[in-house]
Design a protein around this motif. Structure first.
Motif, PDB file in Angstrom:
ATOM      1  N   THR A 227      -4.176  68.158  58.448  1.00 38.95           N
ATOM      2  CA  THR A 227      -3.119  67.583  59.272  1.00 38.95           C
ATOM      3  C   THR A 227      -2.123  66.804  58.428  1.00 38.95           C
ATOM      4  N   LEU A 228      -2.619  66.026  57.485  1.00 40.68           N
ATOM      5  CA  LEU A 228      -1.733  65.258  56.606  1.00 40.68           C
ATOM      6  C   LEU A 228      -0.884  66.179  55.742  1.00 40.68           C
ATOM      7  N   ALA A 229      -1.456  67.289  55.303  1.00 42.17           N
ATOM      8  CA  ALA A 229      -0.700  68.232  54.471  1.00 42.17           C
ATOM      9  C   ALA A 229       0.464  68.820  55.248  1.00 42.17           C
ATOM     10  N   PHE A 230       0.227  69.201  56.506  1.00 40.91           N
ATOM     11  CA  PHE A 230       1.313  69.723  57.343  1.00 40.91           C
ATOM     12  C   PHE A 230       2.396  68.670  57.530  1.00 40.91           C
ATOM     13  N   LYS A 231       1.997  67.438  57.832  1.00 43.80           N
ATOM     14  CA  LYS A 231       2.968  66.366  58.049  1.00 43.80           C
ATOM     15  C   LYS A 231       3.774  66.090  56.788  1.00 43.80           C
ATOM     16  N   ALA A 232       3.118  66.108  55.636  1.00 46.28           N
ATOM     17  CA  ALA A 232       3.819  65.854  54.375  1.00 46.28           C
ATOM     18  C   ALA A 232       4.871  66.920  54.115  1.00 46.28           C
ATOM     19  N   ARG A 233       4.548  68.179  54.430  1.00 48.12           N
ATOM     20  CA  ARG A 233       5.524  69.252  54.233  1.00 48.12           C
ATOM     21  C   ARG A 233       6.712  69.088  55.170  1.00 48.12           C
ATOM     22  N   ARG A 234       6.445  68.688  56.412  1.00 52.06           N
ATOM     23  CA  ARG A 234       7.544  68.477  57.360  1.00 52.06           C
ATOM     24  C   ARG A 234       8.463  67.360  56.893  1.00 52.06           C
ATOM     25  N   ILE A 235       7.885  66.286  56.398  1.00 51.95           N
ATOM     26  CA  ILE A 235       8.692  65.161  55.920  1.00 51.95           C
ATOM     27  C   ILE A 235       9.535  65.578  54.727  1.00 51.95           C
ATOM     28  N   ARG A 236       8.926  66.302  53.781  1.00 48.49           N
ATOM     29  CA  ARG A 236       9.677  66.770  52.604  1.00 48.49           C
ATOM     30  C   ARG A 236      10.822  67.678  53.028  1.00 48.49           C
ATOM     31  N   ALA A 237      10.559  68.558  54.003  1.00 50.62           N
ATOM     32  CA  ALA A 237      11.603  69.477  54.463  1.00 50.62           C
ATOM     33  C   ALA A 237      12.758  68.725  55.104  1.00 50.62           C
ATOM     34  N   GLN A 238      12.466  67.689  55.902  1.00 55.22           N
ATOM     35  CA  GLN A 238      13.514  66.913  56.539  1.00 55.22           C
ATOM     36  C   GLN A 238      14.322  66.115  55.519  1.00 55.22           C
ATOM     37  N   LEU A 239      13.649  65.556  54.528  1.00 63.90           N
ATOM     38  CA  LEU A 239      14.359  64.826  53.484  1.00 63.90           C
ATOM     39  C   LEU A 239      15.261  65.769  52.686  1.00 63.90           C
ATOM     40  N   ARG A 240      14.747  66.945  52.394  1.00 64.11           N
ATOM     41  CA  ARG A 240      15.531  67.932  51.650  1.00 64.11           C
ATOM     42  C   ARG A 240      16.747  68.362  52.457  1.00 64.11           C
ATOM     43  N   LEU A 241      16.554  68.569  53.760  1.00 68.16           N
ATOM     44  CA  LEU A 241      17.654  68.950  54.635  1.00 68.16           C
ATOM     45  C   LEU A 241      18.725  67.867  54.670  1.00 68.16           C
ATOM     46  N   GLY A 242      18.295  66.610  54.822  1.00 72.00           N
ATOM     47  CA  GLY A 242      19.248  65.502  54.876  1.00 72.00           C
ATOM     48  C   GLY A 242      20.050  65.373  53.596  1.00 72.00           C
ATOM     49  N   PHE A 243      19.378  65.502  52.457  1.00 76.19           N
ATOM     50  CA  PHE A 243      20.075  65.405  51.168  1.00 76.19           C
ATOM     51  C   PHE A 243      21.068  66.546  51.010  1.00 76.19           C
ATOM     52  N   HIS A 244      20.658  67.755  51.441  1.00 77.36           N
ATOM     53  CA  HIS A 244      21.544  68.924  51.330  1.00 77.36           C
ATOM     54  C   HIS A 244      22.807  68.721  52.172  1.00 77.36           C
ATOM     55  N   GLN A 245      22.645  68.224  53.392  1.00 72.41           N
ATOM     56  CA  GLN A 245      23.800  68.009  54.254  1.00 72.41           C
ATOM     57  C   GLN A 245      24.705  66.913  53.702  1.00 72.41           C
ATOM     58  N   LEU A 246      24.110  65.870  53.148  1.00 71.54           N
ATOM     59  CA  LEU A 246      24.907  64.800  52.543  1.00 71.54           C
ATOM     60  C   LEU A 246      25.721  65.349  51.369  1.00 71.54           C
ATOM     61  N   LEU A 247      25.103  66.196  50.572  1.00 75.31           N
ATOM     62  CA  LEU A 247      25.770  66.772  49.412  1.00 75.31           C
ATOM     63  C   LEU A 247      26.951  67.653  49.814  1.00 75.31           C
TER      64      LEU A 247
END
Length: 275
Positions: A227-247
């Motif tokens: 469960t923690l592994a799935f959550k960690a991947r979701r968080i990383r994906a959201q952070l990556r998405l946010g950084f990409h949009q900011l860029l």
């Protein structure tokens, strides 16, 4: 002219009948790709492979992903771009002209034709090298893999990304920021379940195999660590998405892609033909 491939389950005969009529009407050459069955998909990859996404996947989602992956392999093997369609894709009258223009385009990995009524992060201005094409740079999509043109360069990137990691077919495409991705503007395709949103008559009845499928379950376990592994991947994906949009924010804007219902006027005629 770019040809099409249609991903279709053997049991979905009415959908394939519609696609044959639609593609014939538009004058597009096509091939059918037999979609992978949900019950077969889990055994086609090791169990651990399926637990590399942001949450457990349904068997129908696994099958859809592998079916798209088979289409990507076909693009690479053929060495030329293909229009990849799910069998519930509705195409506009603009598609043949767009495909003809795209057949000589360069520097593109993928062009998505559809919209699903959600805002996309698209370029404020058209690309200077392809201003004569009704497409613009797409920096962040939200969902949808029902109708897209894929070049061998893009297919190779997607295959590399998914060699050891699974995912939802559309989400994998949306998260592939290394692709030179473009959006048809106005949109040239819808999934059947979006037709009524734009005042377009649904040509055939449709039910999502994924929505009707079983609840997703982890393949290798469902304990705290998984469960923690799935959550960690979701968080990383959201952070990556946010950084990409900011860029990309200086170049892009959030907006819905327009749809002209008049571009789909042929659907009534096709519906009568296959009734």
């Amino acid at each position: 002219m770019i040809s099409a491939v249609t991903i279709n389950l053997a049991v979905a005969e009415e959908r394939m009948q519609f696609q044959a009529a639609q593609l014939g009407y538009l004058g597009l050459h096509y091939e059918r790709i037999s979609a992978i069955e949900a019950e077969d998909a889990p055994g086609l990859r090791p169990a651990a492979y399926w637990d590399t996404w942001e949450r457990p996947l349904k068997d129908a989602e696994k099958a859809c992903f592998l079916s798209h992956r088979a289409a990507w392999e076909k693009v690479v093997a053929g060495g030329k771009p293909l229009l990849i369609l799910e069998d519930d894709a509705v195409l506009s009258d603009r598609v043949p002209h767009l495909l003809e223009k795209l057949s000589s385009a360069t520097g593109i990995d993928l062009v998505t034709l559809e919209t699903r009524g959600r805002k996309k992060f698209v370029a404020k201005a058209g690309h200077p090298d392809i201003l004569d094409l009704p497409i613009r740079r797409l920096y962040q999509d939200r969902s949808g893999a029902a109708a897209y043109v894929l070049w061998p360069s893009g297919a190779r990137k997607l295959l590399r990304r998914t060699e050891d990691k699974a995912g939802l077919a559309d989400a994998v495409i949306c998260a592939a920021y290394d692709l030179a991705t473009y959006q048809a503007d106005p949109a040239c395709a819808l999934q059947i379940d979006r037709c009524t949103l734009y005042g377009i008559r649904e040509p055939v009845a449709t039910t999502s195999a994924i929505d009707a499928g079983e609840a997703p379950t982890a393949s290798t376990g469902s304990g705290p660590t998984d469960t923690l592994a799935f959550k960690a991947r979701r968080i990383r994906a959201q952070l990556r998405l946010g950084f990409h949009q900011l860029l990309k924010s200086p170049l892009a804007e959030h907006r819905e892609i327009a749809v002209d219902p008049g571009d789909f006027s042929h659907l009534d005629r096709l519906t009568r033909l296959i009734a």
